[in-house]
Design a protein around this motif. Structure first.
Motif, PDB file in Angstrom:
ATOM      1  N   GLY A  10       0.794  -1.219   0.000  1.00 12.03           N
ATOM      2  CA  GLY A  10       0.000   0.000   0.000  1.00 12.03           C
ATOM      3  C   GLY A  10       0.821   1.259   0.000  1.00 12.03           C
ATOM      4  N   GLN A  11       2.152   1.091  -0.012  1.00  4.49           N
ATOM      5  CA  GLN A  11       3.027   2.258   0.053  1.00  4.49           C
ATOM      6  C   GLN A  11       3.311   2.739  -1.361  1.00  4.49           C
ATOM      7  N   ILE A  12       2.436   3.533  -1.893  1.00  4.83           N
ATOM      8  CA  ILE A  12       2.576   4.054  -3.247  1.00  4.83           C
ATOM      9  C   ILE A  12       3.118   5.476  -3.194  1.00  4.83           C
ATOM     10  N   ASP A  13       4.150   5.705  -3.964  1.00  2.00           N
ATOM     11  CA  ASP A  13       4.746   7.037  -4.007  1.00  2.00           C
ATOM     12  C   ASP A  13       3.884   7.922  -4.896  1.00  2.00           C
ATOM     13  N   ARG A  14       2.972   8.689  -4.257  1.00  2.00           N
ATOM     14  CA  ARG A  14       2.054   9.539  -5.016  1.00  2.00           C
ATOM     15  C   ARG A  14       2.648  10.912  -5.312  1.00  2.00           C
ATOM     16  N   THR A  15       3.804  11.215  -4.694  1.00  6.99           N
ATOM     17  CA  THR A  15       4.412  12.526  -4.904  1.00  6.99           C
ATOM     18  C   THR A  15       5.522  12.481  -5.946  1.00  6.99           C
ATOM     19  N   ASN A  16       5.961  11.262  -6.337  1.00  8.08           N
ATOM     20  CA  ASN A  16       7.096  11.120  -7.246  1.00  8.08           C
ATOM     21  C   ASN A  16       8.300  11.903  -6.734  1.00  8.08           C
ATOM     22  N   GLN A  17       8.518  11.794  -5.440  1.00  4.79           N
ATOM     23  CA  GLN A  17       9.581  12.564  -4.805  1.00  4.79           C
ATOM     24  C   GLN A  17      10.925  11.864  -4.976  1.00  4.79           C
ATOM     25  N   ILE A  18      11.943  12.636  -5.304  1.00  9.52           N
ATOM     26  CA  ILE A  18      13.317  12.153  -5.353  1.00  9.52           C
ATOM     27  C   ILE A  18      14.093  12.892  -4.277  1.00  9.52           C
ATOM     28  N   MET A  19      14.554  12.169  -3.273  1.00  8.68           N
ATOM     29  CA  MET A  19      15.213  12.798  -2.132  1.00  8.68           C
ATOM     30  C   MET A  19      16.666  12.354  -2.076  1.00  8.68           C
ATOM     31  N   LEU A  20      17.571  13.309  -2.062  1.00  7.37           N
ATOM     32  CA  LEU A  20      18.990  13.048  -1.873  1.00  7.37           C
ATOM     33  C   LEU A  20      19.401  13.526  -0.485  1.00  7.37           C
ATOM     34  N   THR A  21      20.080  12.677   0.245  1.00 13.69           N
ATOM     35  CA  THR A  21      20.525  13.017   1.591  1.00 13.69           C
ATOM     36  C   THR A  21      21.954  13.553   1.552  1.00 13.69           C
ATOM     37  N   GLU A  22      22.438  14.001   2.707  1.00 14.99           N
ATOM     38  CA  GLU A  22      23.823  14.459   2.788  1.00 14.99           C
ATOM     39  C   GLU A  22      24.785  13.322   2.492  1.00 14.99           C
ATOM     40  N   ASP A  23      24.429  12.100   2.908  1.00 14.95           N
ATOM     41  CA  ASP A  23      25.275  10.952   2.597  1.00 14.95           C
ATOM     42  C   ASP A  23      25.357  10.723   1.093  1.00 14.95           C
ATOM     43  N   ASP A  24      24.237  10.945   0.386  1.00 17.33           N
ATOM     44  CA  ASP A  24      24.254  10.801  -1.064  1.00 17.33           C
ATOM     45  C   ASP A  24      25.195  11.823  -1.702  1.00 17.33           C
ATOM     46  N   LEU A  25      25.151  13.050  -1.199  1.00 14.28           N
ATOM     47  CA  LEU A  25      26.035  14.083  -1.742  1.00 14.28           C
ATOM     48  C   LEU A  25      27.494  13.753  -1.470  1.00 14.28           C
ATOM     49  N   ARG A  26      27.767  13.250  -0.268  1.00 14.31           N
ATOM     50  CA  ARG A  26      29.142  12.857   0.044  1.00 14.31           C
ATOM     51  C   ARG A  26      29.606  11.724  -0.861  1.00 14.31           C
TER      52      ARG A  26
END
Length: 326
Positions: free
Chosen positions: A56-72
């Motif tokens: 039931g966990q459908i991503d209805r916002t189409n959000q792409i989230m990058l964290t500080e760890d991703d940037l590092r």
């Protein structure tokens, strides 16, 4: 005197008089088949959600989230290419590339482009195998456990025999190679390995004249399996032969032969731990796969019914040499 109670025929049918109760609206709904259907459907949906919470966990916002760890991690990958630390503009470009990659990959999955793709299948299988390796690597066996396992598998770590020898070579491309080797053996039989009479008896050999602590496998790679088998049947301390190889004939002097032996646990402790982890990994993969396969029904036509004789290997088109994942 009190007045007698009066009532009409309509009053006799009234619930207040007869003691019957009018059915409520709730009770009428409970009797409706439509309500039973809706209730059963809601119950099944609830049970499914409990057993499959992620469904039931459908991503209805189409959000792409990058964290500080991703940037590092983006910066680390940049630095790993031998570059200086990225500037703000370069980081912004790296972020744009990561976002583009994520968008395109999500859209490709949404279009079903990941289906029936052999490269993607191989990569996913590889990741599953890596997962099994990571889980197996979390196990840390004790020394007692390793020692007990080694006692049951000691033959796997047996050290092969080793021979230290020297030889005289008689080339096949020269006439009478076998006769010359027989005559040379008659002259040096019973002599020391370094007797002066050896000079000029044999032909130059393209490799070595002396080999130290060679295993049968190593000798076989150099001279061929028949030569290796014959060599390890000889006794040390005297010139013997001739033995034939792919190059010609050889007279051999065995300095020493160390027989096959099983090492102590302490000698091969690190190798034992590696083999133990490899076995645990294989067992984990096999057990996991058996459990997964139990959920599938495999349907395969009889192999005898498929004509494979007329098949040919497909030709790889020029320009589409995409390597398979390792």
């Amino acid at each position: 005197m009190s007045e007698p109670l009066r009532y009409s025929p309509e009053d006799a049918a009234s619930p207040r008089v007869s003691g019957e109760k009018r059915p409520s609206r709730i009770r009428r709904w409970l009797r409706e088949p439509l309500f039973h259907f809706l209730f059963a459907g809601a119950l099944l949906f609830g049970v499914y959600q409990i057993l499959n919470p992620a469904s039931g966990q459908i991503d209805r916002t189409n959000q792409i989230m990058l964290t500080e760890d991703d940037l590092r991690q983006l910066a680390v990958s940049w630095l790993a290419q031998g570059r200086p630390p990225p500037s703000t503009a370069e980081m912004r470009q790296l972020v744009d590339e990561r976002v583009s990659e994520e968008i395109l990959s999500r859209e490709a999955v949404a279009l079903g482009l990941d289906k029936d793709d052999e490269i993607i299948k191989r990569r996913l299988v590889q990741k599953m195998n890596f997962l099994a390796q990571d889980i197996a690597a979390l196990q840390v066996p004790s020394d007692d456990e390793l020692a007990k396992w080694y006692a049951q598998n000691a033959d796997r770590f047996a050290l092969p025999p080793r021979a230290t020898f020297r030889h005289l070579y008689f080339a096949l491309d020269r006439a009478g190679a076998r006769e010359r080797s027989d005559a040379a053996l008659a002259r040096i039989a019973g002599k020391a390995a370094n007797t002066p009479e050896l000079a000029g008896l044999a032909d130059p050999f393209m490799f070595q004249d002396y080999y130290a602590e060679r295993t049968p496998e190593q000798v076989a790679r150099e001279f061929g399996p028949p030569f290796a088998n014959a060599l390890f049947q000889l006794k040390p301390g005297t010139w013997q032969g001739p033995i034939q190889s792919g190059y010609g004939w050889h007279l051999v002097f065995i300095d020493a032969i160390e027989p096959r032996r099983v090492p102590t646990f302490e000698e091969v402790k690190s190798d034992v731990k590696t083999a133990w982890l490899d076995q645990k990994q294989s067992e984990l993969k096999r057990t996991t796969f058996d459990a997964l396969r139990a959920h599938y029904t495999v349907v395969v036509p009889p192999l005898e019914s498929v004509d494979l004789r007329s098949l040919r290997a497909p030709q790889t088109p020029v320009g589409s040499m995409e390597p398979a994942p390792e």
